[in-house]
Enzyme design. Sequence first.
Site, PDB file in Angstrom:
ATOM      1  N   HIS A  18       0.844  -1.205   0.000  1.00  0.00           N
ATOM      2  CA  HIS A  18       0.000   0.000   0.000  1.00  0.00           C
ATOM      3  C   HIS A  18       0.875   1.249   0.000  1.00  0.00           C
ATOM      4  O   HIS A  18       1.265   1.760   1.047  1.00  0.00           O
ATOM      5  CB  HIS A  18      -0.936  -0.002   1.210  1.00  0.00           C
ATOM      6  N   HIS A  48       1.740   5.100  -2.086  1.00  0.00           N
ATOM      7  CA  HIS A  48       1.396   6.142  -3.065  1.00  0.00           C
ATOM      8  C   HIS A  48       2.701   6.692  -3.628  1.00  0.00           C
ATOM      9  O   HIS A  48       3.471   7.324  -2.905  1.00  0.00           O
ATOM     10  CB  HIS A  48       0.588   7.256  -2.396  1.00  0.00           C
ATOM     11  N   HIS A 100      -5.647  -0.617   5.348  1.00  0.00           N
ATOM     12  CA  HIS A 100      -5.308   0.103   6.599  1.00  0.00           C
ATOM     13  C   HIS A 100      -6.400   0.069   7.660  1.00  0.00           C
ATOM     14  O   HIS A 100      -6.976   1.078   8.019  1.00  0.00           O
ATOM     15  CB  HIS A 100      -4.899   1.546   6.297  1.00  0.00           C
ATOM     16  N   ASP A 135       0.758   2.424   3.726  1.00  0.00           N
ATOM     17  CA  ASP A 135      -0.007   3.568   3.208  1.00  0.00           C
ATOM     18  C   ASP A 135       0.917   4.792   3.075  1.00  0.00           C
ATOM     19  O   ASP A 135       0.540   5.922   3.399  1.00  0.00           O
ATOM     20  CB  ASP A 135      -1.216   3.890   4.095  1.00  0.00           C
ATOM     21  N   HIS A 157       3.684  13.911   1.021  1.00  0.00           N
ATOM     22  CA  HIS A 157       3.100  15.207   0.674  1.00  0.00           C
ATOM     23  C   HIS A 157       4.166  16.277   0.760  1.00  0.00           C
ATOM     24  O   HIS A 157       5.139  16.143   1.512  1.00  0.00           O
ATOM     25  CB  HIS A 157       1.964  15.574   1.635  1.00  0.00           C
TER      26      HIS A 157
END
Lengths: 311, 428
Positions: free
Chosen positions: B60, B62, B232, B305, B309
């Site tokens: 998981h 990004h 999650h 996860d 950012h």
Amino acid sequence: MRPLKHLFGIADVDREQIEYLVNLGHSFIDVNRRAIKKAPTLRGKTVINLFFENSTRTRTSFEIAGKRLSADVINISASTSATSKGESLLDTGMTLAAMQPHVLVIRHSLAGTCQLLADYLPDTALVNAGDGAHEHPTQVLTDLLTMKQSWGSPEGKVITIVGDISHSRVARSHLLAAKKLGYTVRLVAPKTLLPSQVERYGCEVYHDFDAAIPGSDALYMLRIQTERLTDNCAFPSVREYHEAYGLNGKRLRAAGSDCMVMHPGPMNRGVEIATDVADSVQSHILSQVEHGVAVRMAVLTALCGGAGEEE
Amino acid sequence: MSLLQIQNGHLIDPANAIDAIHDLWVEDGRVVAVGAFDRAADQTIDASGKIVCPGLIDMHVHLREPGQEWKEDIESGSRAAVAGGVTSICCMPNTGPHIDHAGVARQIIERARQVGLCNVHPIGAVTKNLEGKELTEMRELTRAGCVAFSDDGMPIWHAGVMRKALEYSASFGYMVIQHAEEKQLTKGGAINEGWVSTQLGVAGMPAVGEDSMIARDIMLTALSDARYHVAHISTAGAVDLVRSARARGLKVTTEAAPHHFALTEDEVLGYNADAKMSPPLRTEADRQAVIEGLRDGTIEVIATDHAPHHEDDKRCGLSCAAFGIVGLETMLPVSLDLVRAGVLSMSDLIAKMTSNPARLLGLNAGTLSVGAEADVVIFDTGAEWVLDRNRMVSKGKNTPWHGKTMTGRVSHTLKAGRVVFAEGEIID
């Protein structure tokens, strides 16, 4: 007493500091009633009022407070939607801080505004004039001064706060102050307007207004925002809200003639408070407004080095 | 070709039930022997006192590429992965464009190959544009390399669409990974709803927002005999739901993120946006329930996860800050706390980061069987170090562990037999 660098909220001040500010505010009431309403205390100090939310009374109150103490006061009204302009908040704050004000008074819809800014504005005293649903410390100091005028001390008293507790920064600041000063807060609202686990503040929670009235020393009515109707179905109609949670003459009579009626303003007459109650002899609503100026004079004085103390 | 001997390490390979001091022999990118070997090594790595195990799988992640490369890209994400001992990652489809067409999936896989540090397996979108309306061409996406389906971040709210998604993906043997969140209950929320949100005056996301969607999805999974994976998992209620569904024999699986078993909502007191993610950090009771789920096997996988950012997206106040924290570089040390606390054996912990996700996703990874691609991580369980966000490899510096002491550190990461990370340096 621990010196005051900022005023973020009631959470960050102790009993001694609260009492100091209230007592200092008390001493300013007379200054405000004089023919010449000016003291030199803050001569040479710059105070910026930075308001991102509409506010007439709080902003005016801070402005008058600063001016009566001879500070240079600058007002800035910036509009912003809810929380989306947080980054520009930081930039605005840093820009204004670069102009070297002594105090920055901030109102913003973002909870934790002062906590966010403080890391980036190390040399400016920050005053929280209301941050989202978090805290509104100067309102509560104002209320404490108003209670002091009637009761001497709030200790042992029961203050019943009615309305939208979920979104109320005033309620949260009172819940914190109650613990520090030894008064009891009763909250009255339907479950839709109460935040999660609010009883952990050590307050009493009622859904039935009439049941909460006996024993109340003050009935503190919160402004109800009619947007809550459509936003999240918090209550079905103004009519039903007024029936269930509005303060009317009948409820005031049940509370007894010694019970104070308070409201942080602005009022919705006929919604959370009936006109005859708002204008009754038991209403302290305009005294709250008067005391607001005095307390804000105290806060500005304390942040700029304290009464009679040099920086 | 040169023969590499990883000497004297404590070899743990859950897929083969190996948990002992053994040498590991690698040649031509593959494992050639475990234990003794009949030739002399050309090269050795001394793993005395360290654990040697399959390279970790983080299912998981990004990666933000394509579309938000200022937050992370396939290269920086791959580098962060191998620095954390991770050699296979599954990347979520909420990129721009989304991974809802085979071309995007192929592009990501190709770019990851060029970078050459770790395997990147895309997770295809369940619905076009992650809109929750029309299914993607799932079969085509699997042919392009997608290993599962998810609209991560955009929960599939429409029960009819979710039913069809489960049925259709199951027809080809793939699972739907759901970010379970009933948005009608969490709208405007930034952190867990409860005592902390009340004190901060910040809108909360109730645990029931997660639980209610999982309950519905489990019923749909039963209806369709499909494969459903809860991303999650964070609440006690959700762990109970998954546990009971599994007891009924349903093909329901789940993963937990390190932050959900290591931290609670108290981290956001003080308006700490680096502890803001979705689902949010919950209560101590929820944390304990997640730990119990890991212990009893309800939760088979640990996945981070990883959500990098930019600083600007975080320093705008708790309510408006972006959701998510980085995780690749802290996954192993934080998870090792489960072993130190006696919750899991080292082998069970490693299984949750290697063989278990490999089995769920059908990945040819997560084991050190002879003949397997030699993706290996070597780590020191006791090494202490202080996490400095500015020294992290990921472009994302959004971590709640900045300044905290981590115990356990990766010393080497091998990808297909090649050392790609050694003693703090990435070897491109």
